[in-house]
Design a protein around this motif. Sequence first.
Motif, mmCIF file in Angstrom:
data_model
loop_
_atom_site.group_PDB
_atom_site.id
_atom_site.type_symbol
_atom_site.label_atom_id
_atom_site.label_comp_id
_atom_site.label_asym_id
_atom_site.label_seq_id
_atom_site.Cartn_x
_atom_site.Cartn_y
_atom_site.Cartn_z
ATOM 1 N N ASP A 29 0.829 -1.203 0.000
ATOM 2 C CA ASP A 29 0.000 0.000 0.000
ATOM 3 C C ASP A 29 0.864 1.254 0.000
ATOM 4 O OD1 ASP A 29 -2.402 -1.364 -0.038
ATOM 5 O OD2 ASP A 29 -2.604 -1.416 2.136
ATOM 6 N N TRP A 30 1.881 1.277 0.847
ATOM 7 C CA TRP A 30 2.763 2.436 0.908
ATOM 8 C C TRP A 30 3.664 2.489 -0.322
ATOM 9 C CZ3 TRP A 30 2.601 6.396 4.455
ATOM 10 C CH2 TRP A 30 1.656 6.225 5.469
ATOM 11 N N LEU A 277 -9.271 8.325 13.189
ATOM 12 C CA LEU A 277 -9.035 7.158 12.335
ATOM 13 C C LEU A 277 -10.042 6.056 12.648
ATOM 14 C CD1 LEU A 277 -7.354 5.604 10.261
ATOM 15 C CD2 LEU A 277 -5.823 4.937 12.129
ATOM 16 N N GLY A 278 -10.325 5.855 13.938
ATOM 17 C CA GLY A 278 -11.311 4.845 14.321
ATOM 18 C C GLY A 278 -12.686 5.145 13.756
ATOM 19 N N ASP A 279 -13.082 6.416 13.770
ATOM 20 C CA ASP A 279 -14.370 6.810 13.196
ATOM 21 C C ASP A 279 -14.434 6.457 11.714
ATOM 22 O OD1 ASP A 279 -15.119 7.948 15.642
ATOM 23 O OD2 ASP A 279 -14.381 9.939 15.074
ATOM 24 N N LEU A 280 -13.353 6.765 10.994
ATOM 25 C CA LEU A 280 -13.335 6.516 9.557
ATOM 26 C C LEU A 280 -13.334 5.023 9.252
ATOM 27 C CD1 LEU A 280 -10.761 9.260 8.505
ATOM 28 C CD2 LEU A 280 -13.210 9.229 7.967
ATOM 29 N N CYS A 281 -12.604 4.248 10.035
ATOM 30 C CA CYS A 281 -12.593 2.797 9.832
ATOM 31 C C CYS A 281 -13.993 2.215 10.005
ATOM 32 C CB CYS A 281 -11.631 2.140 10.811
ATOM 33 S SG CYS A 281 -9.885 2.458 10.497
ATOM 34 N N ALA A 282 -14.694 2.690 11.035
ATOM 35 C CA ALA A 282 -16.040 2.179 11.305
ATOM 36 C C ALA A 282 -17.018 2.608 10.223
ATOM 37 C CB ALA A 282 -16.507 2.661 12.680
ATOM 38 N N ALA A 283 -16.939 3.858 9.794
ATOM 39 C CA ALA A 283 -17.891 4.383 8.814
ATOM 40 C C ALA A 283 -17.683 3.780 7.433
ATOM 41 C CB ALA A 283 -17.775 5.908 8.748
ATOM 42 N N THR A 290 -5.215 0.312 5.564
ATOM 43 C CA THR A 290 -5.609 0.848 4.257
ATOM 44 C C THR A 290 -5.841 2.343 4.332
ATOM 45 O OG1 THR A 290 -6.606 -1.249 3.572
ATOM 46 C CG2 THR A 290 -7.365 0.740 2.448
ATOM 47 N N LEU A 291 -6.583 2.784 5.344
ATOM 48 C CA LEU A 291 -6.952 4.195 5.420
ATOM 49 C C LEU A 291 -5.759 5.094 5.729
ATOM 50 C CD1 LEU A 291 -10.456 4.244 7.135
ATOM 51 C CD2 LEU A 291 -9.852 4.387 4.716
ATOM 52 N N LEU A 292 -4.795 4.601 6.480
ATOM 53 C CA LEU A 292 -3.669 5.458 6.852
ATOM 54 C C LEU A 292 -2.913 5.971 5.635
ATOM 55 C CD1 LEU A 292 -2.146 3.824 10.058
ATOM 56 C CD2 LEU A 292 -2.975 6.167 9.817
ATOM 57 N N HIS A 293 -2.650 5.102 4.662
ATOM 58 C CA HIS A 293 -1.885 5.597 3.513
ATOM 59 C C HIS A 293 -2.742 6.498 2.634
ATOM 60 C CE1 HIS A 293 -3.602 2.191 1.151
ATOM 61 N NE2 HIS A 293 -3.358 2.960 0.114
ATOM 62 N N HIS A 294 -4.058 6.264 2.573
ATOM 63 C CA HIS A 294 -4.932 7.179 1.838
ATOM 64 C C HIS A 294 -4.978 8.545 2.513
ATOM 65 C CE1 HIS A 294 -6.356 4.341 -1.124
ATOM 66 N NE2 HIS A 294 -6.759 3.486 -0.194
ATOM 67 N N LEU A 295 -5.075 8.565 3.830
ATOM 68 C CA LEU A 295 -5.099 9.826 4.559
ATOM 69 C C LEU A 295 -3.781 10.580 4.410
ATOM 70 C CD1 LEU A 295 -6.950 8.547 7.731
ATOM 71 C CD2 LEU A 295 -7.758 10.409 6.263
ATOM 72 N N ALA A 296 -2.675 9.842 4.403
ATOM 73 C CA ALA A 296 -1.372 10.485 4.233
ATOM 74 C C ALA A 296 -1.287 11.176 2.876
ATOM 75 C CB ALA A 296 -0.260 9.451 4.375
ATOM 76 N N LEU A 297 -1.804 10.539 1.851
ATOM 77 C CA LEU A 297 -1.757 11.125 0.520
ATOM 78 C C LEU A 297 -2.690 12.331 0.408
ATOM 79 C CD1 LEU A 297 -0.244 10.638 -2.075
ATOM 80 C CD2 LEU A 297 -2.105 9.173 -2.845
ATOM 81 N N LEU A 298 -3.865 12.249 1.014
ATOM 82 C CA LEU A 298 -4.786 13.384 1.000
ATOM 83 C C LEU A 298 -4.218 14.570 1.779
ATOM 84 C CD1 LEU A 298 -8.174 11.493 1.508
ATOM 85 C CD2 LEU A 298 -7.474 12.770 -0.547
ATOM 86 N N ARG A 299 -3.538 14.285 2.888
ATOM 87 C CA ARG A 299 -2.923 15.388 3.639
ATOM 88 C C ARG A 299 -1.791 16.020 2.852
ATOM 89 N NH1 ARG A 299 1.245 16.815 5.292
ATOM 90 N NH2 ARG A 299 2.181 14.830 4.677
ATOM 91 N N ALA A 300 -0.967 15.187 2.218
ATOM 92 C CA ALA A 300 0.144 15.716 1.440
ATOM 93 C C ALA A 300 -0.343 16.589 0.290
ATOM 94 C CB ALA A 300 0.999 14.568 0.902
ATOM 95 N N ALA A 301 -1.509 16.260 -0.271
ATOM 96 C CA ALA A 301 -2.064 17.047 -1.367
ATOM 97 C C ALA A 301 -2.809 18.284 -0.881
ATOM 98 C CB ALA A 301 -2.994 16.179 -2.203
#
Length: 336
Positions: A29-30, A277-283, A290-301
């Motif tokens: 993923d990374w 992160l827990g909220d997003l995983c549940a929702a 999976t979500l951590l690398h997506h969030l990292a990319l969205l933050r970087a952008a």
Amino acid sequence: MSQLAPRVEIRGGDGFDLLVSAVAVADPDWRAVLAHGPDVWSAVRRDLGADLTRAAGRFGRFGWINLAGLLAADRGRGSRADLIELVDRTPAKELRFAVAGGMRRQLRERLGADPLRAALTGDRNAARALNRSLASPGMLLELSAWVRQVPDRELKTVLLRLLNTWPSFSVSDAVDGSRHARTRLRQVGPRALLTEVTPGIRYGPAVLERVVLVGSALVEPILISVDQPDLTVIIHPPLSDQGMADAGRALRDQGSAVGDETRILVLHELRAGPRTLGDLCAALDRPRTTLLHHLALLRAAGFVSLAVTAGEPNVYRLDPAGFEGLARAARGFVLD
């Protein structure tokens, strides 16, 4: 951020580049997120072969990241030779403890050093406590099954073999990058420099006291943070003295960030308000890995901001500035 400005040190070296490249090998993923990830993977497979490449993967991405904290805490320059010498002189038991996350602040706070040591020696009660800590809300760290089970000396032997045979990646000049970062530190001071290298992240009081900044082109476009009780290591894309990126590059980077279904779902969820992160995983019914690398990319952008507060889960928010930047980049691309 604390009332006093944090102490900021500038480091660099191909030892840190090696560890970042190993993250790309250990975690697919990374690998997909890091700009040079696919090239790193191909080079390692070619030079080391399938067996050693699999051995690198057994450490897990956090195993390699945790070693960056060990290297930054050492007095060496951060070179590959420094890293190998550090691993060689560190007792096997302590080395496995560090690879497992024993120096990480979050694991120290939720579990403690002694229970982790006991879990690594096979204590069943301690192992259950470790499982609970790793599964607790807001926990960012992971521990590979291999690191949990492998004998201390075997881990050290495998690690040294990997470090001594790992290919070199000449992506950027670490000396020039460190020099430029030191210049910026003198020009703008520690707080402003931290804002430059960690865009979209807001640190609360007592989170950052002593910080080591490490520039590495291999980590582009995201950053890696290693939080230890008395030291935070931030591996970031090198600061450039060339000004802002051109409109075409900005449009490419931001377009790539939103060109994924999962990341669009994350943005839709954050429209309703801040989430952990827990909220997003549940929702979204997605694992945190999976979500951590997506969030990292969205933050970087620039589309998502992150608030880091001591003792509390990290909180993610939409950042309107990122969407405004995307619009500007699109207009600039057409008008340039």
